[in-house]
Design an enzyme around this catalytic site. Structure first.
Site, PDB file in Angstrom:
ATOM      1  N   HIS A 190      24.772   9.002 -24.036  1.00  0.00           N
ATOM      2  CA  HIS A 190      23.926  10.073 -23.493  1.00  0.00           C
ATOM      3  C   HIS A 190      22.449   9.933 -23.878  1.00  0.00           C
ATOM      4  CE1 HIS A 190      24.280  12.086 -27.422  1.00  0.00           C
ATOM      5  NE2 HIS A 190      23.242  12.792 -27.051  1.00  0.00           N
ATOM      6  N   HIS A 252      23.695   5.010 -30.030  1.00  0.00           N
ATOM      7  CA  HIS A 252      22.405   5.671 -29.792  1.00  0.00           C
ATOM      8  C   HIS A 252      21.212   4.919 -30.401  1.00  0.00           C
ATOM      9  CE1 HIS A 252      25.036   8.642 -28.339  1.00  0.00           C
ATOM     10  NE2 HIS A 252      25.180   9.367 -29.417  1.00  0.00           N
ATOM     11  N   LYS A 352      22.718  13.289 -41.095  1.00  0.00           N
ATOM     12  CA  LYS A 352      22.961  14.710 -40.822  1.00  0.00           C
ATOM     13  C   LYS A 352      22.346  15.530 -41.951  1.00  0.00           C
ATOM     14  CE  LYS A 352      26.139  14.422 -37.414  1.00  0.00           C
ATOM     15  NZ  LYS A 352      25.726  14.792 -36.068  1.00  0.00           N
TER      16      LYS A 352
END
Ligand code: BG6
Length: 501
Positions: A190, A252, A352
């Site tokens: 994506h 990604h 994260k």
């Protein structure tokens, strides 16, 4: 102006899941608003839930209303464009069925045939757990649904993660390509749906000024950062079995990496672009066992606070093993052995629960060959950066030295910047609109080819192996920080430092 996509039936496996609700349906809504959905378009959701098609329509309509009303959300709008949404919802149907049952595929076949206006073309979207990708494709094949006849197309979009390591990615490619030809397969990442990611190519190859400097003579090094403020967000089961490397890097981060490092393609046709990306991955110097430990840092976050909110230690998160050895942060140094990049390190990091959300690519140019200003020693020179800010606050900036006004000659760093929002009105979107539209028109430029996927895994596999053998220590960083000190040391060894987040 783009034309509406050709007629087809879109079949979504995993229709009652989160991806369909949060991303796919909003994407269809936007495509409908932009008049890009063809007449003769139909959506068939496939799932195991006992719901009626009406209940599903009502539920998704409710969700859409929620998205557009959510002020901070990506789809925030004044209100739902009911006309556009209705065009989607009336074409939506539901097939209740087990994806392991051949009867489900027979029913799908009947539904595709029943959509006469769709011309027999079908796009299957696998929005399901990765373990089901292979089995579903196999059954699509066995049911004869992959056969392209009378000018109709049959294509499959496969979500991530594509494989769990190099071997499983190869096996999945083998299974998929045993049923479908490469041009029928659309492996999604994506990140490629993001406008700012697509703009990397436009910036590099649509302009004449930077490309002549885009190589080892003028570039010192490149830093690619994908810092996330979010933690595991209720995805403990998936995340603890996956970790930051598998979740983010071969997919990604490598999209950003290859778009920056690739040679100009001969055209923007899918294979021309994907060939060039593949060349980059194939020229990354393989990390031997020593390098896999030395040039990669893994870390886990400990308790802290992000944006004023208290964050628990990763190991205390729901559905995470209290003794977990899964990394939530990775930093990696890669070297490309080709003529363009020999000697130019690429440093990649992602994590994260970091200070803030910040995705950027920063290119540091080499310093001026000598210090002209007597008061300014070479070591005091201001570094020249080109920064592509991917998210948030999308834009491109140049950072360089300018004279501080006054009798003394001294330099300070200044910034010249371009922000997308100052120039373009961007419709709220999910990033999936372009990807779905492209699959409908058969353009795979923004999708991953089999060798791109395997090339990515090939690069990171030695690191995964070293970590699995517990040969590398697990560093720690407090939630809300910029990462572990070990990642700073990775650059400090080369006399460099990370850009502050
Ligand atoms: C997903 C990962 O693929 O990408 C998530 O599974 C991650 O862990 C997400 O948060 C990041 O994407 P974005 O678009 O929010 O930057």
């Amino acid at each position: 102006m783009a034309k509406p996509a050709p007629p087809c039936t879109l079949v979504i496996f995993g229709a009652t899941g989160d991806l369909t609700r949060r991303l796919l349906m909003p994407a269809f809504y936007n495509l409908s608003r932009w008049s890009l959905l063809p007449e003769g378009f139909a959506i068939i959701g496939v799932g195991r839930s006992e719901i009626t098609p009406d209940a599903m329509r009502a539920d998704l309509t409710e969700a859409m209303r929620g998205f557009v009303a959510d002020k901070g959300g990506e789809l925030a709008e004044k209100g739902l464009d009911t006309e556009a949404w209705d065009r989607v919802v009336v074409r939506l149907d539901y097939v209740r069925g087990d994806v392991a049952d051949v009867e489900t595929y027979a029913e799908i076949g009947r539904r595709v045939a029943a959509n006469g206006a769709g011309g027999g073309s079908a796009l299957f979207y696998l929005a399901v757990a990765a373990s089901l990708f292979g089995p579903i494709v196999k059954l699509i094949g066995e049911a004869g649904l992959a056969r392209e006849e009378d000018g109709a197309f049959r294509r499959v979009i496969i979500e991530k993660p594509f494989g769990h390591d190099l071997d499983s990615a190869r096996a999945l490619n083998r299974d998929v390509l045993g049923v479908l030809s490469e041009k029928q397969v659309f492996r999604i990442d994506h990140f490629l749906g993001k406008e700012t990611v697509q703009n990397i190519m436009a910036f590099r190859f649509g302009n004449g000024f930077f490309e002549p400097m885009w190589h080892r003579d003028r570039i010192d090094h490149v830093q690619i950062t994908v810092a996330e403020a979010v933690g595991v967000e209720g995805r403990g089961v998936f995340y603890d079995a996956t970790g930051a490397m598998r979740d983010m890097v071969p997919n990604h981060l490598f999209q950003l990496f290859t778009l920056i490092a690739m040679d100009p393609p001969i055209s923007f046709a899918a294979d021309a672009v994907r060939d060039k990306k593949e060349e980059v991955l194939a020229s990354v110097r393989p990390l031997d066992e020593k390098a896999a430990v030395r040039d990669a840092v893994r870390a886990q976050y400990t308790a802290g606070s992000v944006g004023g909110k208290t964050v628990r230690d990763y190991r205390a998160e729901a559905n995470v093993d209290p003794r977990s050895t899964t990394e939530t942060y990775v930093a990696l140094k890669l070297v490309i052995d080709n003529w363009r990049w020999a000697g130019v390190p690429f440093y990649l990091r992602t994590g994260k629960s970091m200070t803030r959300r910040d995705t950027e690519i920063a290119i540091q140019f080499k310093q001026a060959p000598l210090a002209l200003f007597r008061e300014t020693g070479m070591d005091e020179q201001v570094p020249n950066w080109l920064v592509l800010q991917i998210q948030p606050d999308e834009g491109i900036s140049l950072q360089f030295g300018a004279k501080i006004p006054g009798p003394k000659v001294a330099l300070d760093q200044v910034t010249m910047g371009f922000k997308y929002r100052d120039y373009f009105k961007v419709d709220p979107s999910t990033g999936y609109e372009t990807l779905i539209y492209d699959a409908m028109v058969g353009d795979a430029t923004l999708y991953q080819r089999a060798d791109n996927i395997e090339g990515g895994w090939q690069v990171v596999q030695p690191v995964l192996d070293a970590w699995a053998a517990l040969a590398a220590p697990m560093a720690r960083y407090p939630a809300g920080s910029a990462g572990p000190k070990e990642a700073d040391e990775l650059l400090a060894r080369d006399g460099r430092s990370w850009r502050p987040l």
